[in-house]
Design a protein around this motif. Structure first.
Motif, short mmCIF file in Angstrom:
data_model
loop_
_atom_site.label_atom_id
_atom_site.label_comp_id
_atom_site.label_asym_id
_atom_site.label_seq_id
_atom_site.Cartn_x
_atom_site.Cartn_y
_atom_site.Cartn_z
N GLU A 20 0.82 -1.21 0.00
CA GLU A 20 0.00 0.00 0.00
C GLU A 20 0.85 1.26 0.00
N ALA A 21 2.15 1.13 -0.29
CA ALA A 21 3.03 2.29 -0.43
C ALA A 21 3.37 2.46 -1.91
N MET A 22 3.53 3.71 -2.33
CA MET A 22 3.84 3.97 -3.73
C MET A 22 4.83 5.13 -3.84
N ILE A 23 5.57 5.14 -4.93
CA ILE A 23 6.34 6.30 -5.36
C ILE A 23 5.82 6.67 -6.75
N LEU A 24 5.33 7.90 -6.89
CA LEU A 24 4.80 8.38 -8.16
C LEU A 24 5.80 9.31 -8.82
N SER A 25 6.03 9.12 -10.11
CA SER A 25 6.84 10.03 -10.89
C SER A 25 5.91 10.76 -11.86
N ILE A 26 5.91 12.09 -11.78
CA ILE A 26 4.92 12.90 -12.50
C ILE A 26 5.62 13.93 -13.37
N SER A 27 5.24 14.01 -14.64
CA SER A 27 5.80 15.03 -15.52
C SER A 27 4.99 16.31 -15.38
N ALA A 28 5.68 17.44 -15.41
CA ALA A 28 5.04 18.74 -15.22
C ALA A 28 5.97 19.81 -15.78
N SER A 29 5.52 21.06 -15.75
CA SER A 29 6.37 22.17 -16.18
C SER A 29 6.24 23.35 -15.22
N LYS A 30 5.05 23.92 -15.10
CA LYS A 30 4.87 25.13 -14.30
C LYS A 30 5.23 24.92 -12.84
N VAL A 31 4.77 23.83 -12.24
CA VAL A 31 5.00 23.62 -10.81
C VAL A 31 6.47 23.31 -10.52
N LEU A 32 7.26 23.04 -11.57
CA LEU A 32 8.68 22.75 -11.37
C LEU A 32 9.55 24.00 -11.48
N SER A 33 8.94 25.13 -11.80
CA SER A 33 9.72 26.34 -12.06
C SER A 33 10.53 26.80 -10.85
N ASP A 34 10.05 26.53 -9.64
CA ASP A 34 10.78 26.97 -8.44
C ASP A 34 10.79 25.87 -7.38
N VAL A 35 10.65 24.61 -7.81
CA VAL A 35 10.50 23.50 -6.87
C VAL A 35 11.78 23.26 -6.08
N LYS A 36 11.62 22.81 -4.83
CA LYS A 36 12.73 22.41 -3.96
C LYS A 36 12.36 21.10 -3.29
N LEU A 37 13.38 20.35 -2.89
CA LEU A 37 13.11 19.13 -2.14
C LEU A 37 12.32 19.47 -0.87
N GLY A 38 11.31 18.69 -0.59
CA GLY A 38 10.49 18.93 0.59
C GLY A 38 9.29 19.82 0.35
N ASP A 39 9.18 20.41 -0.85
CA ASP A 39 8.02 21.24 -1.16
C ASP A 39 6.75 20.39 -1.20
#
Length: 221
Positions: A20-39
């Protein structure tokens, strides 16, 4: 904290499942413009933490509790996903207070065109969620801040009306009757409901819902 205004639709690129645990990998553009680990990024209305990212994708962990409570358990590679970054202090607040803490799910029972809008009829899978819903109040569906048009406690459903812009820019464009959405009830309504329950010596109200007469009788109006 979020506003329920979707910034973009991403795409699920991969899913790693371990029970019941998952790791999702998601493609995006706008939300990655200023992303940091832990956001924090809301994915279909679920607040998740960025644990890895590059220029085109980000990864998030899904713990068992989130898996059990939300629609993330059934998403498939290639699925479109509503994405919103956590709100910034000092920015415009166009939606309503959204925590990204899903209360449950609901099944689409109807999708009907009405002039330029589309009316969705939703049946919460947990009928108790209706007690937090008020006509013209707020609800979040798959992370989208929406206004409740009507609540029918006899049928156990509520309706929302979707404008063309929201339909174009969110996953609601592909959602059909029988499909399931994440529901987050209005946080203010939940707190008032909880406080009224404490006032009556109970942990939570069991029936009757949060109505105008209940608020007036208990000194909130």
């Amino acid at each position: 904290m979020f506003t329920g205004l979707i910034e973009e639709m991403g795409t699920l690129r991969s899913v790693q499942r371990r029970g019941e645990a998952m790791i999702l990998s998601i493609s995006a553009s706008k939300v990655l413009s200023d992303v940091k680990l832990g956001d924090s990024i809301a994915v279909n209305g679920v607040c998740l933490t960025v644990v890895e990212f590059d220029r085109t994708t980000f990864a998030v962990d899904v713990m068992p509790e989130t898996y059990r409570l939300t629609t993330l358990q059934s998403i498939q590679t290639g699925s479109p996903l509503n994405l919103e970054r956590a709100m910034m202090a000092g920015g415009r607040f166009g939606g309503h207070l959204v925590q990204g803490h899903v209360d449950g799910t609901g099944t689409i029972r109807g999708r009907t065109a009405e002039a330029n809008a589309v009316v969705f009829t939703i049946e919460p899978n947990n009928p108790e969620l209706l007690r937090h819903m008020v006509q013209q109040g707020s609800v979040t569906l798959d992370g989208i801040s929406l206004t409740i048009v009507s609540v029918d406690r006899d049928s156990g459903t509520f309706t929302v009306s979707i404008i063309p812009h929201t339909l174009r820019e969110t996953v609601l464009q592909v959602k059909q009757p029988g499909e399931v959405l994440n529901i987050e009830c209005d946080i203010l309504g939940k707190y008032v409901d909880h406080l009224l329950g404490l006032r009556e010596g109970k942990p939570a109200r069991k029936s009757g819902g949060l109505t105008e007469s209940v608020l007036r009788d208990n000194g909130f109006m």
